[in-house]
Design a protein around this motif. Structure first.
Motif, PDB file in Angstrom:
ATOM      1  N   ASN B  58      74.336  53.494  61.040  1.00 32.48           N
ATOM      2  CA  ASN B  58      73.614  54.909  61.159  1.00 32.48           C
ATOM      3  C   ASN B  58      74.459  56.011  60.537  1.00 32.48           C
ATOM      4  O   ASN B  58      75.627  56.255  61.497  1.00 32.48           O
ATOM      5  N   PRO B  59      74.379  56.488  59.410  1.00 32.06           N
ATOM      6  CA  PRO B  59      75.260  57.416  59.016  1.00 32.06           C
ATOM      7  C   PRO B  59      75.311  58.719  59.742  1.00 32.06           C
ATOM      8  O   PRO B  59      76.221  59.755  59.872  1.00 32.06           O
ATOM      9  N   GLY B  60      74.049  58.992  60.602  1.00 33.66           N
ATOM     10  CA  GLY B  60      74.029  60.090  61.445  1.00 33.66           C
ATOM     11  C   GLY B  60      74.946  59.874  62.611  1.00 33.66           C
ATOM     12  O   GLY B  60      75.012  61.009  63.297  1.00 33.66           O
ATOM     13  N   PHE B  61      75.630  58.795  62.887  1.00 30.64           N
ATOM     14  CA  PHE B  61      76.516  58.811  64.207  1.00 30.64           C
ATOM     15  C   PHE B  61      77.709  59.021  63.834  1.00 30.64           C
ATOM     16  O   PHE B  61      78.273  58.703  63.078  1.00 30.64           O
ATOM     17  N   VAL B  62      78.556  59.852  65.025  1.00 33.62           N
ATOM     18  CA  VAL B  62      79.682  60.205  64.696  1.00 33.62           C
ATOM     19  C   VAL B  62      80.850  59.334  64.236  1.00 33.62           C
ATOM     20  O   VAL B  62      81.657  59.581  63.449  1.00 33.62           O
TER      21      VAL B  62
END
Lengths: 468, 205
Positions: B58-62
């Protein structure tokens, strides 16, 4: 100045005190289960360490086992069998008492321990399971630990622990019909936050607690950990003593009177001081239901999803994330919200009184069309008792699945689960993200609220279905 | 023997959510073996991977973002590690490479599990965590956080923040002690207590 109940229980068990505020605390009894206990026992064996006092150590298969009636060591959870076999092998090697898969005493640890009389007033008991605080309802010093601490307790019969602060929560007034211990604890957590009792051992007192039966008290203490408490506890009274009489591990003969005399001394002194005190009025309490992804996201069943107005930025952001996950918007009503499934079970609400309350709502009724409804008794003894009373007939006639005991779908371990983004009303203790299935949306409530909601197919105030 | 924790410098990952529970840190479905190992891949699985897409990140996860690679310190919100007692949460963080979590507060069992596995649960005020997080986020690869445990100090954002830790826990971490072996040095006391209790509460034995 006199001592609180907690201080009495704690000082009874201190082997050695240290000047950094920690104490070496003697552990009377240890409970394990196949999920975390298997690892603790395997780790001990690998290190060549042995259990000091195996006759005081108990283990139940509850977390991984299937709850289908014809279950075997094979599980719907991938590799679950490995946990079951390892637990059986290590338990036998260590010489501890195992309530195995086909044992009529098998069930969820925190249901089995009081049922068998293993937890008693005044004992210290630990288990590598966060809901061990449930057992504080018996007037015991019982708390959840990790696997490494379990290893420590198994080998040394002690734990070195920072002495918690004390808190008293007084529940005043009398519960209205249809309002239960589950509603009391959800309301407490939502009022004071999931962090509200950080570092505290919480004693529950007051009229509403005194009037609860023992199983309601277990429900209350069960969720002390969701309040960040070190543990919850309730002073033993005549109900506690009557509950224990005749149970397999309860004292018998001359020792019974000696024990009961001691148990009656286990109460806070009238002039004892607590570090913190809270008061909750139960007279006006309505059934509670959660709207979000933390047990603190509970509201009265007639309320709406709260607005984020006036919250600090971090809390507002958490609330926004919870709404996004659960698929609800601030201002939306909870009552009437359609549900896909209903679950009755778990160490919070799977005892005979919970099943009786739910059955009273379900008698002569059917769950809504297309709704999946499951009831999982907390132990095989609860199941047998319910069947002797004909409750299983009421559940199955209503359209509920009737299962063998275990933790079941309180959590999703890769096996059986609720569906993607399904909305579930559940008597369990955690509405965390994906707790009951992939992105499953959990609403926590009492057994009567779950039963009423199952009948209507939407979140429902149980008082609408209860006989006057 | 545990890894010792004295002075540590590393990339900090920012996950400023309240009540990050141990189910989120390691979902139960990721605990596949009777083992303390093989858990790093399941760390934050529900957030780190896209739903229903195997292990697609998930590219949105840090932890999937540039600048946070190799992170060894986690910055988070209050009540981090609440919920289930599963020590797998700590084993997963450790295997992934984390040595410390900085938050305004921790679930009690989680914090205890950390100390027994060489991970530092470090408490700072919410405002301090927010300030460090803002500074880190500006350039995470360069703005590295330094933790000096014996001195009980964090160096970040051009400031030094002092923190409290229970002396027993600090000693365990700094010296990498085995708590069972430590307690076994008190064996005579424990045995004597055990024998006294058999007499005073005979119905338990």
């Amino acid at each position: 100045m006199g001592l609180t109940l907690f201080e009495k229980l704690w000082s009874e068990h201190v082997v050695e005190a240290y000047d950094d505020g920690t104490d070496l605390v003697y552990i009377d009894r240890i409970f394990l289960h196949e999920r975390t206990g298997s690892i603790a026992l395997a780790s001990l064996e690998a290190q060549g360490r042995t259990v000091f006092c195996p006759e005081q150590v108990f283990c139940s298969m509850d977390h991984i086992v299937d709850t289908y009636p014809d279950r075997t060591d094979e599980t719907t959870m991938p590799s679950g069998k490995e946990f079951i076999l390892a637990t059986r092998r290590h338990s036998h090697a260590a010489g501890i008492t195992l309530f195995d898969l086909n044992d009529p005493r098998q069930g969820i640890v925190h249901v089995v321990s009081p049922e068998q009389g293993i937890v008693q007033p005044g004992v210290s008991l630990v288990c590598p399971d966060s809901h061990t605080c449930t057992q504080g309802a018996m007037g015991a010093l019982a708390w959840g630990i990790g696997s490494s601490e379990a290893e420590h307790a198994l080998v040394t019969k002690t734990l070195r622990v920072l002495r918690p602060k004390t808190m008293r929560v007084r529940f005043d007034g009398r519960l209205a019909p249809g309002v239960t211990a589950k509603d009391m604890i959800l309301h407490l957590i939502s009022t004071h936050g999931a962090n509200g009792a950080r570092g505290c051992a919480v004693e529950f007192t007051g009229q509403a607690v005194a009037e609860l039966d023992m199983e309601g008290r277990m429900t209350l203490c069960n969720m002390a950990v969701e309040f960040s408490a070190f543990t919850g506890l309730i002073a033993p009274d005549e109900k506690t003593i009557a509950f224990l009489r005749g149970r397999p591990y309860a004292p018998a003969g001359a020792l019974w009177q000696q024990a009961a005399d001691y148990w009656r001394t286990l109460r806070s002194s009238p002039d004892a001081r607590y570090d913190r005190e809270l008061v909750i009025d139960c007279a006006s309490l309505e059934p509670q239901v959660t709207w979000g992804t933390s047990p603190q996201h509970a509201v009265g069943i007639s309320a709406c999803v709260p607005a984020a107005d006036g919250l600090d930025a971090a809390t507002a952001e958490s609330q926004r994330q919870a709404c996004a996950y659960i698929g609800l918007a601030p201002g939306q009503a909870l009552a009437g919200l359609p549900i896909d499934a209903a679950f009755i079970g778990s160490c919070t609400n799977s005892r005979i009184s919970d099943l009786r309350q739910a059955a009273a709502v379900l008698r002569g009724r059917q769950v809504a069309k297309g709704l999946r409804a499951i009831c999982v008794p907390g132990s095989m003894q609860v199941k047998a008792q319910a069947e002797a009373e004909g409750l299983d007939q009421i559940f199955t006639a209503a359209g509920f699945e009737w299962r063998a005991s275990g933790c079941s779908m309180c959590f999703f371990a890769g096996g059986e689960h609720f569906g993607y983004r399904e909305r579930v009303i559940s008597t369990t203790n955690r509405n965390f993200e994906s707790r009951q299935g992939p992105e499953t949306r959990t609403h926590l409530a009492s057994p009567v609220t779950v039963a009423a909601s199952a009948v209507r197919g939407c979140i429902t105030d149980p008082r609408e279905l209860l006989q006057p | 023997m545990m890894d010792k924790f004295t002075r540590h410098e590393g990339v900090a990952a920012v996950l400023l959510r309240s009540n990050v529970d141990t189910d989120a840190i390691i979902p139960s479905r990721e605990m596949k073996r009777v083992s303390k190992e093989g858990l790093g891949e399941g760390l934050f699985a529900g957030w780190r991977y896209l739903a229903g897409a195997g292990r697609q990140k998930n590219p949105g996860f840090v932890l999937n973002q540039d600048g946070y690679q190799g992170a060894s310190i986690l910055l988070s919100g209050p009540n981090f590690g609440c919920g289930s007692s599963r020590e797998h949460a700590v084993w997963a963080l450790k295997e992934f490479g984390f040595r410390a979590v900085i938050a305004p507060g921790f679930g009690a069992i989680f914090a205890s599990n950390c100390v027994r596995n060489g991970i530092l649960p470090l408490v700072l005020a919410a405002g301090q965590v927010a300030k460090i997080a803002e500074w880190v986020a500006a350039d995470p690869a360069r703005n590295r956080v330094v933790i000096d445990l014996p001195a009980q100090q964090v160096e970040a954002a051009g400031q030094v923040y002092s923190f409290d830790i229970e002396p027993g826990a600090r000693q365990m971490l700094v010296e990498g002690l085995d708590s069972v072996a430590l307690t076994q040095t008190r064996w005579d006391l424990i045995q004597a207590f055990h024998e006294r209790r058999r007499l005073s509460r005979p119905w338990l034995y």
